[in-house]
Design a protein around this motif. Structure first.
Motif, PDB file in Angstrom:
ATOM      1  N   VAL A 140      33.743  20.868  36.337  1.00  0.00           N
ATOM      2  CA  VAL A 140      34.172  20.562  37.654  1.00  0.00           C
ATOM      3  C   VAL A 140      33.857  21.732  38.824  1.00  0.00           C
ATOM      4  O   VAL A 140      33.761  21.446  39.941  1.00  0.00           O
ATOM      5  CB  VAL A 140      35.707  20.197  37.543  1.00  0.00           C
ATOM      6  CG1 VAL A 140      36.327  20.100  38.703  1.00  0.00           C
ATOM      7  CG2 VAL A 140      35.823  19.053  36.560  1.00  0.00           C
ATOM      8  N   VAL A 141      34.274  23.105  38.287  1.00  0.00           N
ATOM      9  CA  VAL A 141      34.327  24.022  39.224  1.00  0.00           C
ATOM     10  C   VAL A 141      32.992  24.564  39.346  1.00  0.00           C
ATOM     11  O   VAL A 141      32.572  25.024  40.563  1.00  0.00           O
ATOM     12  CB  VAL A 141      35.248  25.267  38.726  1.00  0.00           C
ATOM     13  CG1 VAL A 141      35.328  26.479  39.511  1.00  0.00           C
ATOM     14  CG2 VAL A 141      36.601  24.607  38.532  1.00  0.00           C
ATOM     15  N   ASN A 142      32.039  24.725  38.312  1.00  0.00           N
ATOM     16  CA  ASN A 142      30.742  25.504  38.535  1.00  0.00           C
ATOM     17  C   ASN A 142      29.543  24.487  38.183  1.00  0.00           C
ATOM     18  O   ASN A 142      28.998  24.910  37.432  1.00  0.00           O
ATOM     19  CB  ASN A 142      30.466  26.581  37.581  1.00  0.00           C
ATOM     20  CG  ASN A 142      31.840  27.731  37.904  1.00  0.00           C
ATOM     21  OD1 ASN A 142      32.065  28.063  39.071  1.00  0.00           O
ATOM     22  ND2 ASN A 142      32.294  27.968  36.904  1.00  0.00           N
ATOM     23  N   PRO A 143      29.524  23.484  38.676  1.00  0.00           N
ATOM     24  CA  PRO A 143      28.386  22.372  38.615  1.00  0.00           C
ATOM     25  C   PRO A 143      26.993  23.142  38.933  1.00  0.00           C
ATOM     26  O   PRO A 143      27.055  23.951  40.022  1.00  0.00           O
ATOM     27  CB  PRO A 143      28.490  21.236  39.415  1.00  0.00           C
ATOM     28  CG  PRO A 143      29.534  21.740  40.566  1.00  0.00           C
ATOM     29  CD  PRO A 143      30.336  22.833  40.175  1.00  0.00           C
ATOM     30  N   ILE A 164      18.251  19.619  43.478  1.00  0.00           N
ATOM     31  CA  ILE A 164      19.011  18.632  44.082  1.00  0.00           C
ATOM     32  C   ILE A 164      20.507  19.228  43.904  1.00  0.00           C
ATOM     33  O   ILE A 164      21.035  19.566  42.828  1.00  0.00           O
ATOM     34  CB  ILE A 164      19.043  17.279  43.090  1.00  0.00           C
ATOM     35  CG1 ILE A 164      17.463  16.779  42.946  1.00  0.00           C
ATOM     36  CG2 ILE A 164      19.779  16.475  43.677  1.00  0.00           C
ATOM     37  CD1 ILE A 164      17.353  15.617  42.092  1.00  0.00           C
ATOM     38  N   VAL A 165      21.264  19.543  45.098  1.00  0.00           N
ATOM     39  CA  VAL A 165      22.505  19.969  45.031  1.00  0.00           C
ATOM     40  C   VAL A 165      23.321  18.864  45.298  1.00  0.00           C
ATOM     41  O   VAL A 165      23.234  18.255  46.428  1.00  0.00           O
ATOM     42  CB  VAL A 165      22.602  20.967  46.281  1.00  0.00           C
ATOM     43  CG1 VAL A 165      23.982  21.724  46.183  1.00  0.00           C
ATOM     44  CG2 VAL A 165      21.602  22.402  45.549  1.00  0.00           C
ATOM     45  N   LEU A 166      24.300  18.647  44.405  1.00  0.00           N
ATOM     46  CA  LEU A 166      25.166  17.408  44.799  1.00  0.00           C
ATOM     47  C   LEU A 166      26.176  18.003  45.259  1.00  0.00           C
ATOM     48  O   LEU A 166      26.837  18.886  45.081  1.00  0.00           O
ATOM     49  CB  LEU A 166      25.506  16.743  43.152  1.00  0.00           C
ATOM     50  CG  LEU A 166      24.364  16.448  42.653  1.00  0.00           C
ATOM     51  CD1 LEU A 166      24.443  16.214  41.122  1.00  0.00           C
ATOM     52  CD2 LEU A 166      23.930  14.869  43.030  1.00  0.00           C
ATOM     53  N   PRO A 167      27.056  17.103  46.271  1.00  0.00           N
ATOM     54  CA  PRO A 167      28.233  17.395  46.787  1.00  0.00           C
ATOM     55  C   PRO A 167      29.154  17.494  45.546  1.00  0.00           C
ATOM     56  O   PRO A 167      29.253  16.752  44.622  1.00  0.00           O
ATOM     57  CB  PRO A 167      28.690  16.209  47.675  1.00  0.00           C
ATOM     58  CG  PRO A 167      27.529  15.602  47.912  1.00  0.00           C
ATOM     59  CD  PRO A 167      26.211  15.790  46.514  1.00  0.00           C
ATOM     60  N   ASN A 168      30.153  18.457  45.643  1.00  0.00           N
ATOM     61  CA  ASN A 168      31.123  18.618  44.401  1.00  0.00           C
ATOM     62  C   ASN A 168      32.331  17.656  44.398  1.00  0.00           C
ATOM     63  O   ASN A 168      33.487  18.002  44.774  1.00  0.00           O
ATOM     64  CB  ASN A 168      31.616  20.132  44.136  1.00  0.00           C
ATOM     65  CG  ASN A 168      32.077  20.241  42.553  1.00  0.00           C
ATOM     66  OD1 ASN A 168      32.555  19.165  42.135  1.00  0.00           O
ATOM     67  ND2 ASN A 168      32.280  21.398  42.287  1.00  0.00           N
ATOM     68  N   ARG A 169      32.146  16.360  43.955  1.00  0.00           N
ATOM     69  CA  ARG A 169      33.220  15.276  44.234  1.00  0.00           C
ATOM     70  C   ARG A 169      34.259  15.528  43.225  1.00  0.00           C
ATOM     71  O   ARG A 169      35.230  15.318  43.693  1.00  0.00           O
ATOM     72  CB  ARG A 169      31.999  13.823  43.939  1.00  0.00           C
ATOM     73  CG  ARG A 169      32.931  12.700  43.960  1.00  0.00           C
ATOM     74  CD  ARG A 169      31.935  11.492  43.614  1.00  0.00           C
ATOM     75  NE  ARG A 169      31.810  11.566  42.374  1.00  0.00           N
ATOM     76  CZ  ARG A 169      32.394  10.939  41.324  1.00  0.00           C
ATOM     77  NH1 ARG A 169      33.465  10.818  41.576  1.00  0.00           N
ATOM     78  NH2 ARG A 169      31.844  11.055  39.942  1.00  0.00           N
ATOM     79  N   ALA A 173      25.063  11.475  49.926  1.00  0.00           N
ATOM     80  CA  ALA A 173      23.563  11.810  49.565  1.00  0.00           C
ATOM     81  C   ALA A 173      23.360  13.353  48.974  1.00  0.00           C
ATOM     82  O   ALA A 173      24.291  14.202  49.712  1.00  0.00           O
ATOM     83  CB  ALA A 173      23.014  11.661  50.695  1.00  0.00           C
ATOM     84  N   PRO A 174      22.760  13.621  48.105  1.00  0.00           N
ATOM     85  CA  PRO A 174      22.733  14.987  47.584  1.00  0.00           C
ATOM     86  C   PRO A 174      21.693  15.842  48.581  1.00  0.00           C
ATOM     87  O   PRO A 174      20.828  15.211  49.273  1.00  0.00           O
ATOM     88  CB  PRO A 174      22.122  15.000  46.149  1.00  0.00           C
ATOM     89  CG  PRO A 174      21.479  13.594  46.180  1.00  0.00           C
ATOM     90  CD  PRO A 174      22.102  12.673  47.116  1.00  0.00           C
TER      91      PRO A 174
END
Lengths: 193, 178
Positions: free
Chosen positions: B129-132, A20-25, A8-9
């Motif tokens: 990838v690194v800075n979303p 909305i901050v997403l987990p950096n998958r 969940a974000p």
């Protein structure tokens, strides 16, 4: 390979929007530490592209053929929205890919044609002679790519066609000739050796 | 040292020109990718997106059926597909500012003007990838935050309200307080 597990974000709500901050998958699954002797991916990609580049000349010939087909449609069916769209698509391909394939001047000429097709107030009145000049110039630049002085001649040709496109967009008669005369008065696009 | 392991990423290339698809595929394989899917127009691209659930989408702008902008807007529909947050790298032969803004406003994550280079593509991929960036959902926009930096001096349209509101110059005292 793709990690499809749902996480969940984090959502912060404001009066008029949500952040909305997403987990950096992707970072979690693709960033690793690297050993010193690991091959450089950029170098590997450049090498692979270098091997592929022997085909670029024939690819440009294909692009020229597609552009000539589109021009033929304009010549035979007239300048309609559909034929101009086909011409624009073929020219746009060369504008986008020409430099990648090692033909930046062909890309510039295609860019002049695209510019006129995109921005002319009345594209149905773009002189056919100008379309011919652009198509023939691109073909000539590709054909004579390895010839002596090819770059210099191609640059001059591209500049001349850009000037004409600019003049046509500005209303045409910026000098002492009409648009069609000016477009038609261009020197032969076949570069002299 | 940070290393991006391309073999763990799944790519989808959507590009109508067969030569350009070949170049992109060659670059991605050169970077170490193993899973690269391709589609030759926007409609096939959307279908492939749903089928393969890629980690990163690389799409051309000008394509038949529907173009890269329309495709991006279709992907950026919350709840309409498996991953509306997918990073989208938009390729285009146009580099004019209004084009960049249009791609950004459609929800594109990165913009890469042709000619394509290995380093240009690599940097865009590394960046997503690194800075979303966080996503913004407002009544008129869903996509990556278009404000890459906090600009205290920003003046212009208040896009998140989706109306005609403008953000004016903030008095110096207010800025200092902020």
């Amino acid at each position: 390979m793709a990690d499809n597990k749902y996480v969940a974000p984090g959502v912060t709500k404001f009066s008029d929007h949500e952040v909305i901050v997403l987990p950096n998958r992707l970072k979690r699954k693709a960033i690793t530490s690297v050993a010193a002797d690991e091959p450089d991916p950029l170098w590997e990609a450049e090498e692979a592209l270098g091997e592929l580049s022997v085909q670029f000349g024939s690819w440009m010939v294909d692009e020229c053929t597609a552009l000539e087909r589109a021009r033929h449609l304009v010549q035979t069916e007239g300048s309609t929205a559909a034929t101009r769209e086909a011409l624009h698509r073929a020219a746009h391909d060369i504008r986008g890919h020409g430099a990648t394939l090692g033909f930046p001047m062909a890309a510039d000429v295609a860019g002049s044609l695209c510019l006129l097709l995109e921005q002319s107030s009345d594209p149905s009145h773009i002189p056919l002679s100008f379309i011919d000049q652009c198509v023939d110039a691109i073909r000539a630049i590709v054909r004579e790519h390895n010839g002596p002085h090819a770059d210099r001649i191609a640059a001059a040709l591209a500049q001349e066609l850009r000037n004409i496109a600019d003049a046509l967009m500005a209303g045409g008669t910026s000098r002492d000739r009409t648009d069609s005369e000016r477009a038609g008065a261009l020197v032969s696009p076949k570069p002299a050796r | 040292m940070v290393h991006l392991d391309f073999s763990r990423l799944r790519f989808l290339i959507i590009e109508d020109n067969t030569h350009m698809r070949r170049i992109l595929r060659t670059l991605l394989y050169g970077f170490g990718s193993r899973e690269v899917y391709e589609a030759e127009d926007g409609a096939a691209g959307l279908e492939a997106f749903v089928q393969y659930i890629p980690d990163i989408v690389i799409t051309d702008w000008a394509m038949p059926i529907f173009d890269g902008l329309e495709l991006t807007q279709m992907i950026r529909q919350p709840g309409a597909n498996a991953n509306p947050y997918v990073p989208i790298i938009m390729l285009t032969g146009h580099s004019e500012k209004h084009r960049v803004i249009a791609a950004r406003d459609a929800g594109g994550t990165e913009f890469l003007a042709k000619p394509i280079s290995a380093i240009g593509l690599y940097q865009r991929i590394l960046n997503v990838v690194v800075n979303p960036r966080p996503f913004i959902k407002s009544k008129s926009y869903f996509g990556p935050d278009r404000r890459r930096n906090a600009m205290l001096n920003y003046t212009g349209p208040e896009r998140r309200k989706g109306g005609s509101d403008m953000i004016g110059q903030q008095p110096l005292l207010e800025k200092v307080k902020a």
